[in-house]
Design an enzyme around this catalytic site. Structure first.
Site, mmCIF file in Angstrom:
data_model
loop_
_atom_site.group_PDB
_atom_site.id
_atom_site.type_symbol
_atom_site.label_atom_id
_atom_site.label_comp_id
_atom_site.label_asym_id
_atom_site.label_seq_id
_atom_site.Cartn_x
_atom_site.Cartn_y
_atom_site.Cartn_z
ATOM 1 N N LYS A 191 40.022 39.911 16.749
ATOM 2 C CA LYS A 191 39.126 41.573 16.147
ATOM 3 C C LYS A 191 40.271 42.590 15.812
ATOM 4 C CE LYS A 191 37.235 40.805 19.899
ATOM 5 N NZ LYS A 191 37.195 39.631 20.493
ATOM 6 N N ARG B 205 29.201 43.753 24.801
ATOM 7 C CA ARG B 205 29.440 42.700 25.636
ATOM 8 C C ARG B 205 28.510 42.120 25.988
ATOM 9 N NH1 ARG B 205 36.095 42.857 25.183
ATOM 10 N NH2 ARG B 205 36.761 40.894 26.474
ATOM 11 N N ARG C 233 50.101 35.704 21.908
ATOM 12 C CA ARG C 233 49.180 36.466 21.232
ATOM 13 C C ARG C 233 50.729 37.829 21.698
ATOM 14 N NH1 ARG C 233 43.472 39.033 21.393
ATOM 15 N NH2 ARG C 233 43.900 38.008 23.802
ATOM 16 N N ARG D 144 50.378 40.108 27.714
ATOM 17 C CA ARG D 144 49.012 40.592 28.288
ATOM 18 C C ARG D 144 49.075 39.366 29.868
ATOM 19 N NH1 ARG D 144 43.796 41.496 25.085
ATOM 20 N NH2 ARG D 144 42.767 40.697 26.941
ATOM 21 N N ARG E 64 37.287 34.284 31.523
ATOM 22 C CA ARG E 64 36.705 35.023 29.968
ATOM 23 C C ARG E 64 35.873 34.094 29.025
ATOM 24 N NH1 ARG E 64 42.678 36.667 27.868
ATOM 25 N NH2 ARG E 64 41.604 37.634 26.643
#
Ligand code: ADP
Ligand code: ADP
Length: 216
Positions: free
Chosen positions: A14, A88, A127, A161, A172
């Site tokens: 996203k 969400r 990431r 992160r 998550r």
């Protein structure tokens, strides 16, 4: 001008696509995740309230994120808004509809980025992002051209992160399936849903999103 939602689990791509749409279409990315992370980095009251929740991979309350979005909507966006990581929950989705309506605006498309769960572990654990301009990279699929330096702005402040580990990803993902995935049916019923293959390479995903946008 179009207002769109990018919908998908953590690691679906996203943020990567939102950043591109900002550059190519003058749209404005509204990422509640980035806003919350900024509050934590600045050490604000809000940041202190959400830090533990985010570290565990749970969702923060609807009131908090709805408030953040409302404030940003008033700033306006020439090319329209890209909602990334919001809504969400069904409550957030209802609230977004009401906020847009009150401002005489509407949602034009909801793009579901379809990926399979097995791919998400590799996406999320590889990431890293630029702490200066927010560009998104990946150890394997999207490394920087010069190691340790952002391609876009030249900063050497590249970050990972704390919640991008396999253990937190499980929480998550569970939050996604329990609370966020019902939005797929919700927006289908409103006639707004389009799906793209999020497993294709970044350029192909971008083309698929462009095709949806060109139809709005
Ligand atoms: P990802 O890019 O992996 O999908 P985000 O950066 O969007 O993750 O979000 C990071 C964290 O911020 C989430 O795990 C959650 O704790 C919190 N968060 C972000 N957006 C929302 C939201 N709309 N509602 C509730 N919590 C949110
Ligand atoms: P999200 O915002 O949905 O959590 P990101 O855009 O941050 O997802 O992407 C998660 C990771 O996967 C990043 O490291 C990014 O570079 C990488 N990535 C994004 N899109 C693709 C793609 N189509 N193919 C391969 N890797 C991708």
């Amino acid at each position: 001008m179009a207002n769109i939602i990018l919908l998908g689990p953590p690691g679906a791509g996203k943020g990567t696509q939102a950043k591109r749409l900002e550059q190519t279409r003058g749209m404005v990315q509204l990422s509640t995740g980035d806003m919350l992370k900024e509050a934590i980095a600045k050490g604000t009251e809000l940041g202190k309230r959400v830090e533990g929740i985010m570290a565990r991979g749970e969702l923060v309350t609807d009131e908090i994120v709805i408030g953040l979005i409302e404030a940003k909507l008033h700033e306006g966006a020439r090319g329209g808004f890209i909602f990334d990581g919001f809504p969400r929950t069904l409550r957030q989705a209802d609230a977004l509809g009401e906020l847009l309506q009150r401002m005489g605006q509407k949602l034009d498309a909801v793009i579901e980025m379809q990926v399979d769960d097995a791919a998400l572990v590799a996406r999320v654990t590889g990431r890293f992002t630029c702490g200066n301009c927010g560009a998104v990279y990946h150890d394997v699929t999207r490394p920087t051209k010069v190691a340790g330096t952002c391609d876009v702005c030249g900063s050497t402040n590249l970050k990972r992160r704390a919640d991008d580990n396999e253990e937190t990803l499980k929480t998550r993902l569970m939050e996604y399936y329990k609370k966020t995935s019902p939005l797929i049916g919700y927006y289908y019923a409103k006639g707004l849903l389009s799906a793209v293959d999020g497993l294709a390479d970044v350029g192909q995903v971008a083309d698929a999103i462009d095709r949806v946008l060109d139809k709005t």
